[in-house]
Design a protein around this motif. Structure first.
Motif, PDB file in Angstrom:
ATOM      1  N   TRP A 196       9.249   2.688   3.031  1.00 43.92           N
ATOM      2  CA  TRP A 196      10.416   2.073   2.384  1.00 43.92           C
ATOM      3  C   TRP A 196      11.259   3.132   1.659  1.00 43.92           C
ATOM      4  N   MET A 197      10.614   4.028   0.966  1.00 48.77           N
ATOM      5  CA  MET A 197      11.339   5.075   0.256  1.00 48.77           C
ATOM      6  C   MET A 197      12.083   5.983   1.233  1.00 48.77           C
TER       7      MET A 197
ATOM      8  N   ASP B  83       0.839  -1.201   0.000  1.00 48.68           N
ATOM      9  CA  ASP B  83       0.000   0.000   0.000  1.00 48.68           C
ATOM     10  C   ASP B  83       0.881   1.262   0.000  1.00 48.68           C
ATOM     11  N   HIS B  84       0.255   2.360  -0.195  1.00 50.80           N
ATOM     12  CA  HIS B  84       0.947   3.641  -0.343  1.00 50.80           C
ATOM     13  C   HIS B  84       1.783   3.992   0.886  1.00 50.80           C
TER      14      HIS B  84
ATOM     15  N   ARG C  36      19.425   6.037   3.852  1.00 50.91           N
ATOM     16  CA  ARG C  36      20.675   5.315   3.570  1.00 50.91           C
ATOM     17  C   ARG C  36      21.510   6.046   2.526  1.00 50.91           C
ATOM     18  N   PHE C  37      20.863   6.614   1.526  1.00 47.50           N
ATOM     19  CA  PHE C  37      21.585   7.425   0.551  1.00 47.50           C
ATOM     20  C   PHE C  37      22.250   8.616   1.231  1.00 47.50           C
TER      21      PHE C  37
END
Length: 97
Positions: free
Chosen positions: A11-12, A4-5, A18-19
Motif C-alpha cells: 500500500w505504501m 500484515d507488514h 501516486r505522489f
C-alpha cells in the motif's frame, strides 16, 4: 483493522507511486508557463488576484499605460515583472493630503 507488514509495504508503495505521478504533473505544469523575453507572462485573472483590483481598474491601468500588456491570440497577458514594478511604483507615490 489489522494488516500484515507485506500488505502495508504494498500500500505504501502504491501511495508513493501516486505522489511521484502528481509531482511530475506539477513540475510539468510549472514548466508550461508562457514566457516572452525569458519572463513569465500572466493573464488577466492572475493580475486581478495579485493586485486585488477589479477588471475595470485593470482596464484603466492598461488605457493609461500604467501597465504594459501583450495580446496573443486575442488574449491579454502581462509580464510578471511589470506587475511587480507597478506595485513598487504605487508604494513610491507621494500621498495627497
Amino acid at each position: 483493522m489489522n494488516i500484515d507488514h507485506t500488505e502495508f509495504i504494498i500500500w505504501m508503495d502504491r501511495i508513493m507511486k501516486r505522489f511521484d505521478i502528481l509531482y511530475e504533473k506539477i513540475r510539468d505544469n510549472n514548466n508550461e508557463f508562457m514566457t516572452i523575453d525569458g519572463e513569465q507572462l500572466i493573464d488577466n485573472q492572475d493580475v486581478l488576484q495579485i493586485l486585488k483590483i477589479s477588471a475595470r481598474s485593470l482596464q484603466r491601468y492598461r488605457s493609461t499605460n500604467k501597465l504594459a500588456y501583450y495580446t496573443i491570440s486575442g488574449k491579454l497577458y502581462y509580464k510578471l515583472s511589470d506587475v511587480h514594478q507597478l506595485i513598487r511604483n504605487s508604494f513610491n507615490l507621494p500621498r495627497k493630503s
